[in-house]
Scaffold this active site. Structure first.
Site, PDB file in Angstrom:
ATOM      1  N   TYR A 107       0.859  -1.187   0.000  1.00  0.00           N
ATOM      2  CA  TYR A 107       0.000   0.000   0.000  1.00  0.00           C
ATOM      3  C   TYR A 107       0.892   1.233   0.000  1.00  0.00           C
ATOM      4  O   TYR A 107       1.866   1.319   0.762  1.00  0.00           O
ATOM      5  CB  TYR A 107      -0.890   0.036   1.252  1.00  0.00           C
ATOM      6  CG  TYR A 107      -1.719   1.293   1.307  1.00  0.00           C
ATOM      7  CD1 TYR A 107      -2.990   1.327   0.741  1.00  0.00           C
ATOM      8  CD2 TYR A 107      -1.219   2.462   1.881  1.00  0.00           C
ATOM      9  CE1 TYR A 107      -3.736   2.491   0.749  1.00  0.00           C
ATOM     10  CE2 TYR A 107      -1.965   3.629   1.887  1.00  0.00           C
ATOM     11  CZ  TYR A 107      -3.221   3.635   1.320  1.00  0.00           C
ATOM     12  OH  TYR A 107      -3.960   4.799   1.313  1.00  0.00           O
ATOM     13  N   GLU A 195      -3.152   7.611  -4.467  1.00  0.00           N
ATOM     14  CA  GLU A 195      -3.063   6.321  -3.784  1.00  0.00           C
ATOM     15  C   GLU A 195      -2.823   5.174  -4.765  1.00  0.00           C
ATOM     16  O   GLU A 195      -3.493   5.092  -5.794  1.00  0.00           O
ATOM     17  CB  GLU A 195      -4.374   6.066  -3.022  1.00  0.00           C
ATOM     18  CG  GLU A 195      -4.373   4.774  -2.218  1.00  0.00           C
ATOM     19  CD  GLU A 195      -5.741   4.494  -1.611  1.00  0.00           C
ATOM     20  OE1 GLU A 195      -5.890   4.676  -0.398  1.00  0.00           O
ATOM     21  OE2 GLU A 195      -6.655   4.106  -2.362  1.00  0.00           O
TER      22      GLU A 195
END
Ligand code: GDP
Ligand code: MN
Length: 391
Positions: A107, A195
């Site tokens: 992530y 992101e």
């Protein structure tokens, strides 16, 4: 403003990030043609929502025939993710992209840290669809590395991130270059989020952005006319879109009491006090400090167009905003659209007497409120009485 994954990948690609190739398909034929080219591929629903993988919006096809069948099912379906609400989102487009053999998922994101007035890189070696679960159960597995908003990203900050992700050698260099791309995009385009989840390490050792999400700060959009064309109004709540055309701060909610308020603080307080008396607001609406009659009229029409609204509470403290302007807008909207539900009005402040006169002369049936609490109580009662859920 949100954009689609394929648009986010194009932008990131233009900033030098390692994004996989892909084609957007709006028809089964287009999807099959792309799959013909790629062979084993992944079809991904393009809706403004995460959590697509778990909801059936990301599917692997072994060949073009399978891709055709999957595209047939996905296009036109309503995808319900944990972020869309029960009504889901209509799938109008798919991203077809070659399948990748994933060894590890990470992530990685860049967002604003408002408290410390800087950017922050958020990174975790536990990337993928379970990241929210990780955030809840193992917050220590998610690292935060601050980056100066003025000076931008520095290489040594990247070394901290590669340490967290356990990337070395070529992969560490690739990661640092990716972080440079993400932070440059963030700063140059006034983003609120960049992101990558997941960033993957493939079995043959490549680092690839398998998913991408980019969100822009609406208040800075005027500086980026080039971003306007990325907007997909199909994905937006039509009423919120209309509100944005009138420059109204409007958020659609699920309750039964429509609120027309001036000032964000008063609008919040109005929602709170409605809940205090056992009701649910149908919206947050701040008409702003210097609204015209037309703007107030548009705002009022937005409330009237919501079939869940059982009563309307106008709560105005006239400072810069004048009560007579509010009254004129309300009367014009009620004349235009008709109003069959209770209208509760609390006016206070600049030109309040004139405002009350305009309302009185209009022959609209109005329930006058002494003060904010009185108005909220009356609105909750009226909404329950007209068949709203009240609570
Ligand atoms: P999201 O659920 O909306 O965040 O959609 P993602 O694009 O992140 O996809 C969900 C998951 O599907 C990813 O975390 C991956 O595990 C998986 N996935 C997507 N594309 C591929 C691929 O090409 N190969 C493999 N093995 N997995 C993929
Ligand atoms: Mn994802």
């Amino acid at each position: 403003m949100k954009i689609h994954e394929y648009q986010a990948k194009e932008l990131l690609g233009a900033y030098g990030a390692p994004v996989p190739p892909g084609e957007v398909a709006a028809t089964v034929e287009q999807a099959a043609a792309a799959a013909e080219k790629y062979g084993r591929c992944v079809l991904k629903a393009q809706v403004h929502s995460g959590g697509r993988g778990k909801a059936g919006g990301v599917k692997l096809a072994e060949n073009a025939d399978e891709a055709r069948a999957i595209a047939g099912e996905m296009l036109g379906m309503r995808l319900k993710t944990n972020q869309t609400g029960p009504e889901g989102k209509l799938v109008r487009k798919l991203l077809v992209t070659p399948a990748v053999e994933v060894k590890k998922e990470f992530y990685l994101s860049v967002t604003g840290d408002h408290e410390n007035a800087c950017l922050v890189i958020i990174a975790s070696a536990d990337g993928g669809t379970e990241i929210e679960e990780t955030a809840r159960t193992h917050p220590e597995r998610i690292a935060r590395v601050p980056v100066s908003a003025v000076e931008g990203f520095k290489r040594y900050e990247g070394l901290q991130v590669s340490g967290v992700l356990g990337l070395t050698g070529e992969n560490e260099k690739e990661l640092i270059s990716l972080l440079d791309s993400m932070t440059r995009l963030y700063r140059e385009k006034d983003c609120s989020l960049v992101e990558i989840n997941p960033l993957v390490l493939t079995v043959d050792g490549q680092l690839i952005c398998l998913d991408a999400k980019v969100t822009f700060d609406d208040n800075a959009l005027f500086r980026h006319p080039d971003l306007k064309e990325l907007r997909d109004t199909d994905e937006e709540d039509p009423r919120e879109y209309r509100a944005s055309q009138y420059d109204l701060n409007f958020v659609s909610l699920s309750g039964s009491i429509g609120c027309l308020v001036n000032g964000a603080g008063l609008a919040m307080a109005t929602m709170d006090i409605i809940q205090h008396f056992g009701g649910e607001p149908a919206n947050f609406l701040d008409v702003g400090g210097s609204a015209s009659k037309e703007k107030v009229q548009a705002a009022f029409e937005l409330l009237l167009s919501d079939e869940n609204v059982r009563a309307i509470f106008v709560n105005i403290f006239g400072g810069i905003m004048k009560c007579d302007v509010i009254a004129e807008g309300v009367v014009a909207a009620a004349r235009e659209m008709g109003i069959s539900i209770p209208l509760i009005v609390r006016l206070e402040g600049t030109n309040v007497e004139l405002g009350k006169q305009i309302l009185a002369a209009s022959n609209l049936k109005i329930i006058a409120a002494e003060n904010m609490a009185d108005g909220a109580r009356k609105a909750v009662e009226a909404a329950a009485w007209t068949g709203g859920d009240g609570a």
